[in-house]
Motif scaffolding. Structure first.
Motif, short mmCIF file in Angstrom:
data_model
loop_
_atom_site.label_atom_id
_atom_site.label_comp_id
_atom_site.label_asym_id
_atom_site.label_seq_id
_atom_site.Cartn_x
_atom_site.Cartn_y
_atom_site.Cartn_z
N UNK A 94 0.85 -1.20 0.00
CA UNK A 94 0.00 0.00 0.00
C UNK A 94 0.88 1.24 0.00
N UNK A 95 0.49 2.19 -0.84
CA UNK A 95 1.13 3.51 -0.85
C UNK A 95 0.00 4.54 -0.99
N UNK A 96 -0.34 5.18 0.09
CA UNK A 96 -1.43 6.16 0.05
C UNK A 96 -2.74 5.51 -0.32
N UNK A 97 -3.32 5.94 -1.44
CA UNK A 97 -4.62 5.43 -1.89
C UNK A 97 -4.50 4.36 -2.98
N UNK A 98 -3.32 3.76 -3.09
CA UNK A 98 -3.08 2.70 -4.06
C UNK A 98 -2.62 1.45 -3.33
N UNK A 99 -3.22 0.32 -3.70
CA UNK A 99 -2.82 -0.96 -3.12
C UNK A 99 -2.62 -1.99 -4.23
N UNK A 100 -1.66 -2.85 -4.02
CA UNK A 100 -1.37 -3.95 -4.93
C UNK A 100 -1.45 -5.24 -4.13
N UNK A 101 -2.18 -6.23 -4.68
CA UNK A 101 -2.39 -7.50 -3.97
C UNK A 101 -2.10 -8.64 -4.93
N UNK A 124 -7.85 1.03 -5.51
CA UNK A 124 -7.76 2.45 -5.19
C UNK A 124 -8.72 2.74 -4.04
N UNK A 125 -8.31 3.66 -3.20
CA UNK A 125 -9.15 4.04 -2.07
C UNK A 125 -9.94 5.30 -2.47
N UNK A 126 -11.27 5.15 -2.52
CA UNK A 126 -12.15 6.25 -2.89
C UNK A 126 -13.18 6.42 -1.79
N UNK A 127 -13.28 7.62 -1.26
CA UNK A 127 -14.22 7.89 -0.16
C UNK A 127 -14.04 6.88 0.98
N UNK A 128 -12.79 6.60 1.30
CA UNK A 128 -12.41 5.69 2.39
C UNK A 128 -12.82 4.24 2.15
N UNK A 129 -13.05 3.85 0.90
CA UNK A 129 -13.40 2.47 0.56
C UNK A 129 -12.42 1.98 -0.50
N UNK A 130 -11.84 0.79 -0.26
CA UNK A 130 -10.93 0.19 -1.22
C UNK A 130 -11.72 -0.54 -2.30
N UNK A 131 -11.47 -0.17 -3.57
CA UNK A 131 -12.17 -0.79 -4.71
C UNK A 131 -11.15 -1.28 -5.73
N UNK A 132 -11.52 -2.34 -6.43
CA UNK A 132 -10.64 -2.92 -7.44
C UNK A 132 -10.73 -2.10 -8.72
N UNK A 133 -9.57 -1.59 -9.14
CA UNK A 133 -9.46 -0.83 -10.38
C UNK A 133 -9.00 -1.74 -11.52
N UNK A 134 -8.14 -2.69 -11.18
CA UNK A 134 -7.54 -3.54 -12.21
C UNK A 134 -7.31 -4.93 -11.63
N UNK A 135 -7.67 -5.93 -12.43
CA UNK A 135 -7.46 -7.33 -12.06
C UNK A 135 -6.94 -8.06 -13.28
N UNK A 136 -5.81 -8.72 -13.13
CA UNK A 136 -5.29 -9.59 -14.18
C UNK A 136 -4.95 -10.92 -13.53
N UNK A 137 -5.20 -12.01 -14.25
CA UNK A 137 -4.92 -13.32 -13.68
C UNK A 137 -4.33 -14.25 -14.72
N UNK A 138 -3.74 -15.32 -14.22
CA UNK A 138 -3.29 -16.42 -15.06
C UNK A 138 -4.20 -17.60 -14.80
N UNK A 139 -4.26 -18.50 -15.77
CA UNK A 139 -5.08 -19.71 -15.60
C UNK A 139 -4.32 -20.88 -16.22
N UNK A 140 -4.17 -21.92 -15.42
CA UNK A 140 -3.50 -23.11 -15.91
C UNK A 140 -4.03 -24.33 -15.16
#
Length: 145
Positions: A94-101, A124-140
């Motif tokens: 987490x850095x400020x209003x950005x999180x990576x998981x 991204x943290x918007x109005x004190x709520x964490x929301x998913x902006x981007x999701x990428x996945x692998x599948x195998x």
């Protein structure tokens, strides 16, 4: 002296009751998978920003983009417990209003193993709520990699 101990205990319990941003980020990601398992498109949609980007790296190394509405529609056709993605939190930054998981996972469809991979989320943290902006996945299907 007794009053001081009681006050200190109350203050320490208040401090321990506070959720960190890391806890809140984790809750947002977990809420996505609870919504998927329950086939609850309202819950799923609630964890994404309106213009979220969802992508998958296919077996042939092509990056496929899916619209959020199509993702939601796929779960609206399922019954509760049809989709069960079991994740493990490997990293939360987490850095400020950005999180990576980063979460390795195994996906089960109607109780049977289907595939595995890893999810990478940007929140991204918007109005004190964490929301998913981007999701990428692998599948195998070979999960030993």
């Amino acid at each position: 002296m007794g009053k001081i101990i009681i006050i200190l205990l109350l203050l320490s319990s208040f401090c321990f009751g506070q959720k960190t941003d890391s806890d809140l980020v984790k809750e947002s990601v977990e809420k996505l998978f609870t919504g998927m398992k329950n086939a609850d498109t309202i819950m799923i949609k609630s964890v994404f920003v309106d213009n979220a980007i969802l992508q998958t790296i296919t077996k042939s190394d092509v990056v496929k983009t899916e619209k959020l509405q199509n993702f939601l529609s796929s779960f609206s056709k399922l019954s509760k417990n049809d989709a069960d993605e079991k994740i493990k939190f490997e990293a939360i930054h987490i850095d400020g209003n950005l999180a990576s998981v980063f979460t390795p996972y195994e996906f089960y469809y109607k109780g049977k193993f289907s595939y595995c991979g890893a999810n990478s989320f940007q929140l991204v943290k918007q109005n004190n709520v964490w929301k998913i902006q981007y999701l990428i996945d692998t599948r195998r299907t070979n999960c030993n990699k």
